[in-house]
Design a protein around this motif. Structure first.
Motif, PDB file in Angstrom:
ATOM      1  N   LYS A   1       6.909  26.656   1.882  1.00  0.00           N
ATOM      2  CA  LYS A   1       7.934  27.619   1.522  1.00  0.00           C
ATOM      3  C   LYS A   1       8.176  27.490   0.019  1.00  0.00           C
TER       4      LYS A   1
ATOM      5  N   VAL B   1       8.281  39.229   0.673  1.00  0.00           N
ATOM      6  CA  VAL B   1       9.126  38.124   1.119  1.00  0.00           C
ATOM      7  C   VAL B   1       8.271  37.091   1.836  1.00  0.00           C
TER       8      VAL B   1
ATOM      9  N   LYS C   1      15.024  34.528  -4.444  1.00  0.00           N
ATOM     10  CA  LYS C   1      16.330  34.842  -3.855  1.00  0.00           C
ATOM     11  C   LYS C   1      16.220  34.887  -2.337  1.00  0.00           C
ATOM     12  N   ASP C   2      17.245  34.381  -1.664  1.00  0.00           N
ATOM     13  CA  ASP C   2      17.308  34.399  -0.204  1.00  0.00           C
ATOM     14  C   ASP C   2      17.740  35.794   0.251  1.00  0.00           C
ATOM     15  N   SER C   3      16.880  36.483   1.005  1.00  0.00           N
ATOM     16  CA  SER C   3      17.187  37.837   1.471  1.00  0.00           C
ATOM     17  C   SER C   3      17.200  37.927   2.990  1.00  0.00           C
ATOM     18  N   THR C   4      17.497  36.817   3.649  1.00  0.00           N
ATOM     19  CA  THR C   4      17.488  36.813   5.109  1.00  0.00           C
ATOM     20  C   THR C   4      18.597  37.664   5.720  1.00  0.00           C
ATOM     21  N   SER C   5      19.602  38.040   4.924  1.00  0.00           N
ATOM     22  CA  SER C   5      20.649  38.915   5.447  1.00  0.00           C
ATOM     23  C   SER C   5      20.167  40.349   5.601  1.00  0.00           C
TER      24      SER C   5
ATOM     25  N   ASP D   1      10.250  32.487   5.192  1.00  0.00           N
ATOM     26  CA  ASP D   1      11.639  32.065   5.350  1.00  0.00           C
ATOM     27  C   ASP D   1      12.621  33.069   4.772  1.00  0.00           C
ATOM     28  N   GLY D   2      12.132  34.254   4.375  1.00  0.00           N
ATOM     29  CA  GLY D   2      13.015  35.301   3.881  1.00  0.00           C
ATOM     30  C   GLY D   2      13.289  35.271   2.397  1.00  0.00           C
ATOM     31  N   HIS D   3      12.677  34.364   1.643  1.00  0.00           N
ATOM     32  CA  HIS D   3      12.869  34.330   0.189  1.00  0.00           C
ATOM     33  C   HIS D   3      11.873  35.269  -0.485  1.00  0.00           C
TER      34      HIS D   3
ATOM     35  N   TYR E   1       9.570  26.486  -3.475  1.00  0.00           N
ATOM     36  CA  TYR E   1      10.398  25.375  -3.942  1.00  0.00           C
ATOM     37  C   TYR E   1      10.204  25.224  -5.448  1.00  0.00           C
TER      38      TYR E   1
END
Length: 529
Positions: free
Chosen positions: A155, A215, A232-236, A218-220, A157
């Motif tokens: 993922k 993406v 950026k975390d875009s899991t929403s 893990d949605g990043h 990092y």
């Protein structure tokens, strides 16, 4: 106030039959036009939504296949390197470093490559600036890759050494006896120039605001035209949630600030990433507004003419009733002869009704004709010149590689002069069928005008386009037609961007190549200079 004045005031407030009929007809026509506009608006809106969603899904699917192939090639590169190390375990440190430099510089797949032994110690690095040989690995991703003893994809990092946001891909190393000896791994720096930038471009915004992003599992965000958003975390995001589950599709989406987008998204099996292609809904609204303005423009003159005819017919229809009312008003005051009644008013009423219905049918017919004419050539069923020029301009702006084939029927004027224009039209239809049969479903076939046809081949190299043109030429020359004689075509081929940088220049070069084929004896295919 006298009784006479009261009657006169009452009469002034009453609506005449002529005004009433004109008003009723006017309201009826306006209501029908309003209904027509609303129905046309909704139908066009749905069609544009579906077209844009389908196009975005198709684009996302093609990009996901490209990315799938890319990561498969990256893994294959590491696997080949791992096999090489297993056969050359006694390689010198200096030779190993040169080998890694060769892999990194020749493929451009990775920003850095490292070989780690089974004890977690870095043996060889490329470039050497990322660390020192002999030091132990520190990142969790590197340790997970070592412990997994199988192909690994991390993922995103942040590297403790280079401070880069990155993903890590590795392949295990085994000696000739099958004993695990560590791994060879490559890093992709997400916020720097990398293979994703090279393939998909540094800026994927087009003229209408459409864009795409990638993406991770893990949605990043792995890729975005705005590099500050990478990681950026875009899991929403609901679409990202579906991609994490391995789903692909298309839908109307709303972002976190309430902006609506037409989205197509596709899952990448090789690395469990996802590609999302977005188009703002505002582009559909702009096209709808243009569509309604065009309808109003084309119906304005017919509407004016209709009102003039309606006024005339209303006066003709009301004339006998006015005459009768005048006669009745005089009765009891003087002797008035009663004229013979005529039934012409029924005919006029029928004519008025027919006129309104005719106007409605005329508006609908004109609207359907304009919509059809905007996209399709009526004789052959192929795309027309307007559609061709729009697609060429769009592909040029997107920097999309494609080839163009311009073809023309040899001595078509002789065919028309000898057999007549109807038979000539059948020859054009025959050629259109052959062109459709000779190309793939993704290729765009158009009738440019007269006997000239154009084929656009997306992502086709010049030699592929030349082979396609030759297939069309030979099929046309050898196929049987209703004239029972050989009909041939001459063809010119050009490719963007190797031959030209604009749509007009590209078409001109292909057209010039076509005329070279004509001058060279016809029934030939010529590649542009």
């Amino acid at each position: 106030m006298s009784l006479l004045h009261v009657k006169q005031a009452i009469q002034k407030r009453k609506v005449s039959l002529t005004t009433l009929m004109i008003g009723l007809v006017s309201v009826s026509v306006l209501l029908m036009l309003t209904i027509l506009l609303i129905a046309s608006y909704q139908s066009k809106k749905q069609a544009l939504y579906e077209t844009t969603l389908t196009l975005n899904l198709s684009t996302a699917s093609k990009m996901s296949m490209t990315m799938d192939s890319l990561f498969e090639s990256m893994r294959s590169s590491l696997k080949n390197a791992a096999d090489f190390y297993s056969l050359n375990s006694d390689m010198k440190q200096s030779d190993s470093g040169k080998y890694l430099d060769l892999i990194r510089n020749s493929s451009n797949y990775f920003n850095s490559i490292v070989v780690v032994d089974e004890n977690g110690v870095m043996r060889t690095l490329s470039p050497s600036s990322i660390g020192k040989a002999g030091e132990p690995i520190k990142t969790a991703a590197a340790k997970e890759a070592l412990a997994s003893r199988k192909p690994y994809l991390s993922k995103p990092y942040t590297s403790a050494t280079t401070k880069n946001l990155m993903v890590f891909i590795s392949e295990p190393l085994f000696d000739q006896k099958g004993v695990y000896r560590g791994y060879i791994g490559g890093s992709l720096y997400l916020q720097q120039n990398n293979v994703l930038n090279m393939i998909f471009g540094n800026d994927n915004l087009d003229h209408n605001g459409s864009y795409f992003y990638v993406v991770g599992s893990d949605g990043h965000l792995m890729y975005d035209p705005d590099k500050s958003q990478i990681g950026k975390d875009s899991t929403s995001n609901l679409i990202v949630q579906k991609l994490i589950k391995g789903q692909s599709g298309q839908e109307l989406a709303v972002d976190e600030v309430g902006v609506k987008w037409l989205a197509g998204y596709s899952y990448v099996p090789e690395n469990q990433w996802g590609v999302v292609v977005l188009s703002p809904i505002s582009i559909v609204k702009e096209q709808l507004n243009n569509h309604i303005q065009a309808i109003l423009l084309y119906t304005l003159i017919p509407f004016i003419l209709l009102m003039l005819v309606t006024t005339f017919l209303a006066r003709r229809l009301a004339k006998p009733f006015v005459t009768l009312a005048n006669i009745v008003s005089k009765m009891g005051k003087e002797e008035v002869p009663i004229p013979a009644m005529k039934h012409h008013w029924n005919r006029e009423a029928d004519l008025l009704t027919s006129t309104v219905i005719l106007a409605m049918n005329g508006i609908k017919t004109e609207t359907d004709r304009l919509t059809q004419a905007a996209m399709t050539d009526a004789l052959t069923g192929l795309n027309n010149r307007r559609t061709l020029e729009t697609i060429m301009k769009k592909w040029i702006e997107e920097k999309k590689h494609y080839s163009i084939v311009v073809l023309d029927i040899d001595r078509f004027k002789t065919i028309n002069d000898t057999y007549g224009h109807q038979e000539g039209d059948r020859v054009l239809q025959h050629l259109a069928d052959i062109v459709r049969f000779s190309v793939s479903p993704d290729d765009l076939c158009s009738r440019y005008g007269g006997e000239e046809f154009v084929v656009l081949l997306p992502n086709a190299a010049p030699h592929v386009a030349f082979e396609t043109a030759e297939r069309i030429r030979t099929t046309m020359a050898s196929s049987e037609n209703h004239l029972k004689q050989m009909v041939t075509v001459s063809l010119g081929v050009a490719q963007f961007p190797s031959h030209a940088q604009t749509a007009d220049e590209l078409f001109l070069l292909a057209d010039q190549a076509l005329y070279k084929a004509k001058h060279a004896g016809r029934n030939k295919t010529v590649m542009a200079d």
